[in-house]
Design a protein around this motif. Structure first.
Motif, PDB file in Angstrom:
ATOM      1  N   GLY A  89     -15.603 -26.160  43.257  1.00 51.87           N
ATOM      2  CA  GLY A  89     -15.182 -25.133  42.311  1.00 51.87           C
ATOM      3  C   GLY A  89     -16.107 -24.968  41.127  1.00 51.87           C
ATOM      4  N   GLY A  90     -17.207 -25.699  41.109  1.00 50.74           N
ATOM      5  CA  GLY A  90     -18.150 -25.608  40.014  1.00 50.74           C
ATOM      6  C   GLY A  90     -17.678 -26.350  38.773  1.00 50.74           C
ATOM      7  N   PHE A  91     -18.493 -26.313  37.721  1.00 51.46           N
ATOM      8  CA  PHE A  91     -18.145 -26.915  36.442  1.00 51.46           C
ATOM      9  C   PHE A  91     -17.426 -25.899  35.568  1.00 51.46           C
ATOM     10  CE2 PHE A  91     -22.024 -29.442  37.439  1.00 51.46           C
ATOM     11  CZ  PHE A  91     -21.473 -30.718  37.349  1.00 51.46           C
ATOM     12  N   SER A  92     -16.552 -26.385  34.710  1.00 55.40           N
ATOM     13  CA  SER A  92     -16.024 -25.526  33.660  1.00 55.40           C
ATOM     14  C   SER A  92     -17.041 -25.505  32.526  1.00 55.40           C
ATOM     15  CB  SER A  92     -14.684 -26.064  33.150  1.00 55.40           C
ATOM     16  OG  SER A  92     -14.877 -27.279  32.427  1.00 55.40           O
ATOM     17  N   LYS A  93     -16.972 -24.477  31.681  1.00 54.97           N
ATOM     18  CA  LYS A  93     -17.893 -24.379  30.550  1.00 54.97           C
ATOM     19  C   LYS A  93     -17.727 -25.579  29.619  1.00 54.97           C
ATOM     20  CE  LYS A  93     -20.883 -22.132  27.924  1.00 54.97           C
ATOM     21  NZ  LYS A  93     -20.915 -22.980  26.732  1.00 54.97           N
ATOM     22  N   ASP A  94     -16.496 -26.023  29.435  1.00 53.53           N
ATOM     23  CA  ASP A  94     -16.227 -27.175  28.576  1.00 53.53           C
ATOM     24  C   ASP A  94     -16.891 -28.438  29.117  1.00 53.53           C
ATOM     25  OD1 ASP A  94     -14.727 -28.491  26.344  1.00 53.53           O
ATOM     26  OD2 ASP A  94     -13.699 -29.478  28.006  1.00 53.53           O
ATOM     27  N   GLU A  95     -16.828 -28.619  30.441  1.00 52.01           N
ATOM     28  CA  GLU A  95     -17.464 -29.789  31.046  1.00 52.01           C
ATOM     29  C   GLU A  95     -18.969 -29.776  30.823  1.00 52.01           C
ATOM     30  OE1 GLU A  95     -14.873 -31.225  34.888  1.00 52.01           O
ATOM     31  OE2 GLU A  95     -15.938 -29.331  35.062  1.00 52.01           O
ATOM     32  N   VAL A  96     -19.580 -28.624  31.039  1.00 51.05           N
ATOM     33  CA  VAL A  96     -21.032 -28.522  30.865  1.00 51.05           C
ATOM     34  C   VAL A  96     -21.411 -28.805  29.417  1.00 51.05           C
ATOM     35  CG1 VAL A  96     -23.025 -26.979  30.977  1.00 51.05           C
ATOM     36  CG2 VAL A  96     -21.303 -26.936  32.786  1.00 51.05           C
ATOM     37  N   ASP A  97     -20.635 -28.291  28.479  1.00 50.81           N
ATOM     38  CA  ASP A  97     -20.916 -28.542  27.062  1.00 50.81           C
ATOM     39  C   ASP A  97     -20.875 -30.034  26.758  1.00 50.81           C
ATOM     40  OD1 ASP A  97     -21.198 -25.850  26.599  1.00 50.81           O
ATOM     41  OD2 ASP A  97     -19.165 -25.575  25.796  1.00 50.81           O
ATOM     42  N   LYS A  98     -19.905 -30.723  27.317  1.00 49.75           N
ATOM     43  CA  LYS A  98     -19.784 -32.166  27.091  1.00 49.75           C
ATOM     44  C   LYS A  98     -20.963 -32.917  27.723  1.00 49.75           C
ATOM     45  CE  LYS A  98     -14.730 -32.269  26.767  1.00 49.75           C
ATOM     46  NZ  LYS A  98     -13.468 -32.682  27.456  1.00 49.75           N
ATOM     47  N   ILE A  99     -21.362 -32.487  28.920  1.00 45.14           N
ATOM     48  CA  ILE A  99     -22.460 -33.154  29.619  1.00 45.14           C
ATOM     49  C   ILE A  99     -23.780 -32.920  28.892  1.00 45.14           C
ATOM     50  CG2 ILE A  99     -23.790 -33.209  31.777  1.00 45.14           C
ATOM     51  CD1 ILE A  99     -21.057 -32.357  33.134  1.00 45.14           C
ATOM     52  N   VAL A 100     -23.998 -31.707  28.410  1.00 47.46           N
ATOM     53  CA  VAL A 100     -25.219 -31.399  27.659  1.00 47.46           C
ATOM     54  C   VAL A 100     -25.287 -32.241  26.384  1.00 47.46           C
ATOM     55  CG1 VAL A 100     -26.399 -29.598  26.328  1.00 47.46           C
ATOM     56  CG2 VAL A 100     -25.518 -29.095  28.612  1.00 47.46           C
ATOM     57  N   LYS A 101     -24.140 -32.534  25.793  1.00 49.16           N
ATOM     58  CA  LYS A 101     -24.109 -33.387  24.600  1.00 49.16           C
ATOM     59  C   LYS A 101     -24.515 -34.826  24.931  1.00 49.16           C
ATOM     60  CE  LYS A 101     -20.746 -30.789  21.865  1.00 49.16           C
ATOM     61  NZ  LYS A 101     -19.377 -30.756  21.271  1.00 49.16           N
ATOM     62  N   MET A 102     -24.449 -35.183  26.208  1.00 50.45           N
ATOM     63  CA  MET A 102     -24.921 -36.506  26.647  1.00 50.45           C
ATOM     64  C   MET A 102     -26.443 -36.502  26.843  1.00 50.45           C
ATOM     65  SD  MET A 102     -22.138 -37.410  29.627  1.00 50.45           S
ATOM     66  CE  MET A 102     -20.386 -37.057  29.448  1.00 50.45           C
ATOM     67  N   GLU A 103     -27.089 -35.407  26.463  1.00 51.17           N
ATOM     68  CA  GLU A 103     -28.540 -35.221  26.552  1.00 51.17           C
ATOM     69  C   GLU A 103     -29.013 -34.896  27.962  1.00 51.17           C
ATOM     70  OE1 GLU A 103     -30.577 -38.442  24.632  1.00 51.17           O
ATOM     71  OE2 GLU A 103     -29.796 -37.896  22.660  1.00 51.17           O
ATOM     72  N   PHE A 104     -28.132 -34.258  28.729  1.00 49.36           N
ATOM     73  CA  PHE A 104     -28.515 -33.692  30.019  1.00 49.36           C
ATOM     74  C   PHE A 104     -29.155 -32.325  29.784  1.00 49.36           C
ATOM     75  CE2 PHE A 104     -26.010 -36.969  31.707  1.00 49.36           C
ATOM     76  CZ  PHE A 104     -26.093 -36.993  33.100  1.00 49.36           C
ATOM     77  N   GLU A 105     -30.062 -31.933  30.672  1.00 49.11           N
ATOM     78  CA  GLU A 105     -30.663 -30.605  30.626  1.00 49.11           C
ATOM     79  C   GLU A 105     -30.000 -29.734  31.690  1.00 49.11           C
ATOM     80  OE1 GLU A 105     -35.040 -30.740  30.592  1.00 49.11           O
ATOM     81  OE2 GLU A 105     -34.844 -32.886  30.114  1.00 49.11           O
ATOM     82  N   SER A 106     -29.419 -28.631  31.254  1.00 47.35           N
ATOM     83  CA  SER A 106     -28.762 -27.708  32.180  1.00 47.35           C
ATOM     84  C   SER A 106     -29.825 -26.840  32.845  1.00 47.35           C
ATOM     85  CB  SER A 106     -27.760 -26.842  31.416  1.00 47.35           C
ATOM     86  OG  SER A 106     -27.094 -25.964  32.301  1.00 47.35           O
ATOM     87  N   ILE A 107     -29.892 -26.896  34.186  1.00 45.65           N
ATOM     88  CA  ILE A 107     -30.968 -26.207  34.909  1.00 45.65           C
ATOM     89  C   ILE A 107     -30.428 -25.313  36.026  1.00 45.65           C
ATOM     90  CG2 ILE A 107     -32.668 -28.025  34.449  1.00 45.65           C
ATOM     91  CD1 ILE A 107     -32.172 -28.851  37.461  1.00 45.65           C
ATOM     92  N   SER A 108     -31.289 -24.418  36.454  1.00 44.39           N
ATOM     93  CA  SER A 108     -31.003 -23.546  37.590  1.00 44.39           C
ATOM     94  C   SER A 108     -31.699 -24.075  38.840  1.00 44.39           C
ATOM     95  CB  SER A 108     -31.515 -22.130  37.292  1.00 44.39           C
ATOM     96  OG  SER A 108     -31.515 -21.335  38.466  1.00 44.39           O
ATOM     97  N   LEU A 109     -31.060 -23.819  39.979  1.00 45.17           N
ATOM     98  CA  LEU A 109     -31.694 -24.134  41.264  1.00 45.17           C
ATOM     99  C   LEU A 109     -32.077 -22.845  41.994  1.00 45.17           C
ATOM    100  CD1 LEU A 109     -29.492 -27.111  42.549  1.00 45.17           C
ATOM    101  CD2 LEU A 109     -31.671 -27.193  41.337  1.00 45.17           C
ATOM    102  N   GLY A 110     -32.267 -21.789  41.225  1.00 45.16           N
ATOM    103  CA  GLY A 110     -32.636 -20.504  41.812  1.00 45.16           C
ATOM    104  C   GLY A 110     -31.554 -19.466  41.598  1.00 45.16           C
ATOM    105  N   LYS A 111     -31.809 -18.252  42.054  1.00 46.87           N
ATOM    106  CA  LYS A 111     -30.894 -17.131  41.828  1.00 46.87           C
ATOM    107  C   LYS A 111     -29.679 -17.141  42.737  1.00 46.87           C
ATOM    108  CE  LYS A 111     -34.592 -14.111  40.146  1.00 46.87           C
ATOM    109  NZ  LYS A 111     -35.310 -12.833  40.337  1.00 46.87           N
ATOM    110  N   ARG A 112     -29.749 -17.895  43.804  1.00 47.35           N
ATOM    111  CA  ARG A 112     -28.628 -17.929  44.736  1.00 47.35           C
ATOM    112  C   ARG A 112     -27.654 -19.038  44.341  1.00 47.35           C
ATOM    113  NH1 ARG A 112     -33.209 -17.189  46.117  1.00 47.35           N
ATOM    114  NH2 ARG A 112     -33.646 -19.421  46.265  1.00 47.35           N
TER     115      ARG A 112
END
Length: 249
Positions: free
Chosen positions: A195-218
């Motif tokens: 079901g993917g990540f929620s926006k809140d989850e991603v925000d929390k993970i990025v605060k752990m110093e993760f880099e949010s990246i794309s794996l392409g347009k698909r």
């Protein structure tokens, strides 16, 4: 050359019933050369010394030899439905991960308690990992950690960490072309559930110093995203260090 995961005590190979069964299936021959991998990371050249009863004789221990990546690749992966998690840990092992960390996420379809994971699932997953180690001729057995909450993932130490997030798909936020994992560094790759990540989850993970990246347009399925991201990172690290090694020959 066939490869087996074994325990070696006082230079004597411990032969389990599973090894005997496997040897019969693949029809090992007397005096056939094989490789043995121990759970503490040693690799030996050996041969089949006896068929009935089955016995292996160690010829030599490999020194300054490894098929492993020059850096530590860690996978953070949610539990997935059906046999998809089996597939992920199998392919992650083949691609060279050193640690697999299963975690509980907000939109995960599979709901398993930490206790149930430890008692009911972990041994089966460990067997899949060890079979993949033998198949891919690795000389290290990846660690499968206990089930973690998202919050608990913050306790892991790393040098660089990436989270594959579908909302980055049209932004061009890729792993930088110039990035090469440094020797012995710890690199984390994180994928989301069906079901993917929620926006809140991603925000929390990025605060752990993760880099949010794309794996392409698909938009990729979780298991596809896992193989894609791990392949990119292992290629970047392995090819760079292989090139340097050849250059210095």
């Amino acid at each position: 050359m066939r490869r087996f995961i074994v325990d070696v005590i006082d230079d004597k190979v411990e032969i389990t019933s599973e090894i005997v069964k496997h040897a019969k299936v693949i029809r090992l021959n007397l005096n056939e050369k094989i490789e043995l991998v121990t759970r503490d990371g040693n690799v030996y050249l050996a041969h089949v010394d006896s068929i009935d009863p089955l016995d292996f004789y160690i010829d030599e221990k490999y020194v300054n030899y490894t098929r492993e990546l020059p850096f530590k690749l860690v996978l953070f992966a949610p539990l997935l439905k059906g046999d998809k998690f089996d597939f992920i840990i199998q392919k992650a092992t083949e691609l060279g991960v050193s640690t697999i960390v299963p975690y509980i996420s907000e939109r995960a379809i599979v709901r398993l308690s930490k206790d149930d994971f430890s008692k009911k699932a972990k041994n089966r997953y460990q067997k899949i990992i060890e079979e993949a180690v033998e198949q891919s001729n690795r000389d290290f057995i990846p660690e499968l950690s206990e089930l973690h909450t998202l919050k608990e993932l913050a306790s892991f130490k790393f040098d660089r960490a990436f989270i594959a997030y579908e909302e980055e798909s049209m932004k061009g936020s890729f792993i930088p072309n110039e990035y090469i994992p440094t020797k012995d560094s710890i690199v984390v790759a994180m994928i989301g559930p069906e079901g993917g990540f929620s926006k809140d989850e991603v925000d929390k993970i990025v605060k752990m110093e993760f880099e949010s990246i794309s794996l392409g347009k698909r938009i990729l399925k979780a298991e596809t995203a896992c193989c894609y991201l791990l392949s990119i990172l292992s290629y970047k690290g392995e090819c760079q260090w292989l090139t340097l090694s050849l250059f210095h020959i």
